[in-house]
Motif scaffolding. Structure first.
Motif: not given
Length: 420
Positions: A349-357
């Motif tokens: 949520d805090e960083v646009e464009g960052l996703f986790m897997a």
């Protein structure tokens, strides 16, 4: 560490629309799902980067049990999607990926565990056959009929070679136009005005508006460069393989899940592969990880002897032939466990464009196909196969990924695990 590129794509790569960091099974599964959704010439370029060749770290050391019955419904849904992914890959690649659907025998040796097993089976929705001790010993002759209280045989389950599955994801992704570069070390995430700008690497900057962090044991350190604390830690996973004894452990032996002994087992080429949870799991500071975990000395690691000694009697009580078989191999590596035992998936949520897997919790192989599809849908802003809220990176609030308290909680999550 050598920085000489062992690149799959030899041309220099300095930009992409989506960059997946990590060529382990989760990164490759996300790449596969992105490729399936976008297709060749789909309008958005996808690049996978890693310092290592694909699937040579935690993936290569996994026991790869694909048990479908899980205490958590969301995790169970991801595992079912992996079975669908395997079928899809086999059709596309026109080959058998080696899934051994021998079934799982969930064993309860105590009355309390019988009730827990009934609840687990009921929640799964999969077919199951209930057996007494003698029935369980007929299905798995290595079991003691006297030590088994009740057992549930779930025939849809199986296991497979994790590297073979990961390579299936990789080849399908490449067919769809996903590019891959290895021999490149990602050092940090670059932000501009609160959103992703790209990645700093040892070979220069890669510009990208979207990054998927699938870096496994290194994921927490990478996320921290963007000011994001992940609720996970690298935790030692370990298992043993006996000498080949097909007379004791036939090839068609089912997967055995034995929570009373804190153990699991499966056949392995005429031998028995078995794991023990242990009362004390070893978690490492993510800031102190080496560049390569192959042959990594875990410092105070005892080669698994403490875990083996404390769990051996309970396991041998259920599986007496272990007393006749010598141990031929010990396999130890790093998995990423979270404080609450759930994956870390989806948007930050805090960083646009960052996703986790990441945050595999010892089930990354089993859930890989579901994770790939769900994370890819989140990245592309498409309707996903499931709600990722239970796995949200920020679900536990602000986290210091280098704290001893977090490492202790993640280690405890592994020690308390009862699923396969």
């Amino acid at each position: 560490m050598s920085t000489a590129p062992a690149s799959i794509d030899r041309a220099p790569l300095d930009s992409a629309d989506i960059v997946v960091v990590g060529a382990g099974i989760l990164g490759l599964a996300v790449a596969w799902a992105l490729g399936q959704a976008l297709g060749p010439g789909g309008g958005r370029s996808v690049l996978v980067v890693d310092r290592h060749p694909p699937s040579t770290q935690a993936t290569a050391q996994a026991a790869a049990l694909l048990t479908r019955a899980r205490g958590d419904a969301a995790t169970a849904a991801l595992v079912r999607d992996t079975y669908a992914a395997i079928a899809s890959l086999e059709q596309e690649l026109d080959e058998d990926l080696g899934l051994r659907q021998v079934g799982t025998l969930h064993i309860a040796a105590s009355p309390a565990r019988v009730e827990a097993l009934r609840a687990l089976v009921a929640s799964s929705g999969d077919p199951a056959g209930w057996l007494d001790g003698e029935g369980a010993a007929r299905v798995a002759p290595c079991l003691s009929a006297e030590a088994v209280g009740r057992a549930a045989f779930m025939p849809l389950d199986g296991f497979l070679d994790p590297v073979r599955l990961a390579d299936g994801y990789r080849r399908s992704a490449r067919r769809a136009g996903v590019r891959m570069t290895t021999g490149l070390s990602v050092q940090s995430i670059r932000l501009e005005r609160g959103r992703i700008a790209g990645l700093e690497t040892d070979r220069g900057f890669i510009a990208a508006p979207v990054v998927v962090n699938a870096a496994g044991a290194w994921a927490a350190g990478l996320a921290w460069t963007a000011g994001v604390g992940l609720p996970q830690a690298p935790v030692r996973s370990q298992y043993w393989i006996t000498e080949p004894r097909p007379d004791l452990f036939p090839r068609d032996l089912p997967v055995l899940v034995m929570p009373d002994a804190g153990a699991y087992a499966r056949p392995e080429l005429g031998a028995l592969l078995f794991g023990l949870r242990g009362r004390r799991s070893l978690a490492l500071d993510p800031a102190l990880l080496p560049a390569d975990t192959a042959g990594f000395d875990l410092g105070d690691c005892d080669g698994g002897l403490e875990t083996l000694e404390e769990g051996w009697q309970a396991l041998a009580r259920l599986c007496p032939p272990l007393l006749q078989a010598g141990i031929a191999h010990y396999v130890s590596g790093l998995s990423t466990y979270t404080a609450d035992g759930r994956f870390v998936l989806g948007a930050v949520d805090e960083v646009e464009g960052l996703f986790m897997a990441t945050g595999c919790c010892g089930a990354g192989i089993a859930a890989s196909g579901g994770i790939g599809r769900a994370v890819a849908a989140a990245v592309l802003g498409l309707p996903g196969p499931m709600d990722l809220a239970p796995f949200a990176p920020g679900r536990l609030g602000p986290v210091d990924p280098f704290s001893q308290a977090l490492r202790d909680a993640c280690a405890a999550a592994r020690s308390g695990k009862t699923a396969g």
